[in-house]
Design a protein around this motif. Structure first.
Motif, short mmCIF file in Angstrom:
data_model
loop_
_atom_site.label_atom_id
_atom_site.label_comp_id
_atom_site.label_asym_id
_atom_site.label_seq_id
_atom_site.Cartn_x
_atom_site.Cartn_y
_atom_site.Cartn_z
N VAL A 143 0.69 -1.45 -0.02
CA VAL A 143 0.02 -0.27 -0.03
C VAL A 143 0.68 1.36 0.05
O VAL A 143 0.72 2.13 -0.79
CB VAL A 143 -0.98 0.07 1.27
N ARG A 144 1.95 1.19 1.04
CA ARG A 144 2.74 2.43 1.08
C ARG A 144 3.63 2.67 -0.30
O ARG A 144 3.71 3.95 -0.77
CB ARG A 144 3.64 2.21 2.32
N GLN A 145 4.07 1.54 -0.86
CA GLN A 145 4.86 2.06 -2.15
C GLN A 145 3.64 2.26 -3.35
O GLN A 145 4.13 3.49 -4.14
CB GLN A 145 5.45 0.62 -2.54
N SER A 146 2.84 1.92 -3.26
CA SER A 146 1.71 2.03 -4.50
C SER A 146 1.10 3.53 -3.99
O SER A 146 1.23 4.52 -5.24
CB SER A 146 0.34 1.11 -4.44
N VAL A 147 0.83 3.97 -3.04
CA VAL A 147 0.20 5.26 -2.76
C VAL A 147 1.45 6.26 -3.10
O VAL A 147 0.95 7.40 -3.66
CB VAL A 147 -0.28 5.23 -1.20
#
Length: 402
Positions: A143-147
């Motif tokens: 999630v963090r990398q995507s966001v």
């Protein structure tokens, strides 16, 4: 038009496709776009390498036939790929141009520098891929990398397609949470459902696309399918039935392993089986397929729909008159509609009608006795050589029986 959308001058397909009880389950989007990934995913076919000039020629051809979106490549792959994307971006094409990127801001910087208007941002979500390729990644990490990457791309003015690949093999709970979090925190413009290994049934994909549409809060859903079990096109169309708005594919079905869904087949199916007016010039599809055959070095299979030599070829003498006088009885899609040409070949399965038609084609006449002798020789040669005859071979046999 005769009021029968399944039977037009361009095709003669099953009326069942248009039954109310079939179509009432469709969730077709008002407008369907086609996203061609030949320059990126198509080049991932083993042994295929396009030069910069090849890529420019392919992009121009796709634009000329009316392709809605072109994925021009992945700029992080090599300086040559970056150069090709930059040069394509400067052509002033009508198609919307995208570049492919990992979920890394550094990749997005190269996308921005290449001049395209959109980014397809990939990160894996497949359960087995996370387990074996990224065993230390948690849901929070993905999630963090995507966001971070989607936000970075949007700040730079890019249209963002979030591309969580291996979607069809993701843990359902993981996928639901991932998509909801990324959409809520980063607001991608669209989200793709990716059948990376071609391992989902069309019926299952309809359900999955329906669920994804719920998770992403009204954002457009795109579909990207592969052909490992021969269902790439069927799965892409199933996703369209479930509401997918953008369909990814490659000309001639090029791509890793068994390839991607064949773009030309999906376009024709959309027109003939669903009544969707794509805006793509179908009369130039075969021409486009043959261009890709030449530039990729990957030969179009003999029996390939649309572009294969056998698609509009007839050898059997049974029904040859009907096939000639009323071709849509035998060939469901008109050869003219896709830029093809019907061909009569002679061989073991031919009959006297076939011989007469070939003689007419060559402006020749023979007595019935000689036609029977010629037919016998055609069959004999075909059986001996285990193939149909060339025109030169037929002419030689014709000369021998005059």
């Amino acid at each position: 038009m005769n009021g029968k959308p399944w039977e037009t001058e361009n095709w003669n397909v099953s009326q069942c496709n248009y039954w109310d009880e079939v179509r009432e389950s469709f969730r077709l989007a008002p407008h369907i776009q086609f996203h061609d990934a030949t320059l990126r995913d198509g080049e991932q076919s083993p042994g295929v390498v396009f030069s910069v000039e090849d890529k420019i020629a392919i992009a121009k051809q796709l634009d000329e036939i009316g392709m809605h979106r072109i994925e021009a490549g992945m700029p992080a792959v090599s300086p040559q790929d970056f150069e090709a994307i930059c040069r394509i971006s400067r052509l002033g094409l009508k198609a919307k141009l995208f570049a492919f990127s990992r979920a890394m801001p550094g990749d997005i910087e190269k996308v921005v520098a290449s001049g395209v208007s959109g980014a397809v941002i990939e990160i894996t979500c497949g359960e087995s891929r996370l387990k074996y390729a990224h065993p230390k990644w948690s849901l929070e990490d993905v999630v963090r990398q995507s966001v971070e990457t989607v936000r970075f791309a949007k700040r730079h003015g890019l249209y963002t397609v979030y591309f969580p690949y291996d979607t069809t093999r993701a843990d359902p709970a993981f996928l639901k949470e991932l998509l909801r979090e990324v959409c809520e925190q980063a607001d991608p413009d669209a989200v793709a459902v990716v059948d990376t290994t071609g391992t989902i049934l069309p019926s299952a994909l309809r359900v999955l696309v329906g669920r994804v549409r719920e998770y992403v809060g009204g954002r457009p859903v795109e579909i990207h399918t592969h052909n490992d079990l021969g269902m790439g096109v069927a799965n892409a169309l199933a996703a369209v039935e479930a509401g997918a708005e953008v369909v990814h594919g490659c000309i001639n079905g090029l791509g890793e392993r068994c390839g991607n869904a064949a773009m030309e087949e999906m376009v024709v199916a959309a027109e003939a089986l669903y009544g969707i007016r794509t805006g793509i010039d179908c009369s130039r599809l075969r021409e486009t397929c043959l261009l890709l055959e030449r530039l990729s070095g990957v030969k179009v299979p003999f029996n390939k729909p649309i572009a294969g030599p056998a698609a509009y070829m007839k050898e059997s003498g049974v029904g040859i008159k009907v096939a000639t006088e009323h071709p849509l009885v035998t060939f469901p899609i008109s050869d003219r509609f896709v830029g093809g040409r019907r061909t009569l070949v002679l061989g073991k399965k031919s009959g006297k009608d076939s011989i007469h038609m070939k003689l007419d084609e060559l402006h020749e006449t023979l007595s019935e006795e000689k036609v029977e002798r010629l037919l016998a020789q055609v069959k004999e040669l075909s059986i001996r050589e285990r193939r149909y005859l060339t025109d030169a071979e037929f002419r030689a046999l014709l000369d021998s029986v005059r």
